[in-house]
Design a protein around this motif. Structure first.
Motif: not given
Length: 156
Positions: A118-139
């Motif tokens: 479940l956690l793997l699905s939540v942290i996936a790039s295709d779920v977060l859908q934002m630029d790489k910098h913001n995606e990695e900060k959010t993760r």
């Protein structure tokens, strides 16, 4: 006891109840009346003296039927592992590093296979859908919150 301020008195009162019960539910306005203070004073005490780091879980609901529920929590026996993983996260976290951390949590039996998936699905790039910098900060923020929460177990 003369030198105690109102915040100390409120804290001591709540902790005395928590010594007898593992969970309490209070009403902000009623507490303010009891201690002849403003409701924001109650908020201050709850927010500064009943944190997860201090061993408490706090849940609140605002409004007419609102309440503040305070519950004792226990330090998880995997505390050192969780602290080490949290220190590794930093301010950004790649998807691969997030997967590696979740794998470690699974390897140490801190999370189940189902929770891990479940956690793997939540942290996936295709779920977060934002630029790489913001995606990695959010993760990273999500992982730090997860690790902090896992660091403590609520008493049953």
């Amino acid at each position: 006891m003369e030198n105690q301020n109102i915040s100390d008195l409120i804290e001591e009162y709540l902790k005395e109840i928590l010594r007898e019960q593992e969970k309490i539910e209070i009403r902000r306005a009623e507490m303010a009346n009891q201690f002849s203070c403003v409701p924001s004073q109650i908020n201050y005490v709850i927010n500064t003296r009943f944190t997860v780091a201090q061993g408490y879980s706090v849940e609140s609901k605002r409004g007419g039927g609102g309440y503040i529920r305070i519950q004792k929590v226990n330090l998880n026996h995997h505390g050192e592992i969780l602290a080490d993983l949290s220190n590794m996260v930093g301010s950004s976290l790649s998807q691969n590093d997030g997967i590696a951390i979740l794998q470690q949590l699974y390897n140490y039996d801190i999370i189940s296979k189902r929770e891990g998936n479940l956690l793997l699905s939540v942290i996936a790039s295709d779920v977060l859908q934002m630029d790489k910098h913001n995606e990695e900060k959010t993760r990273a923020r999500m992982m730090k919150v997860l690790l902090e929460r896992l660091h403590y177990e609520e008493k049953e």
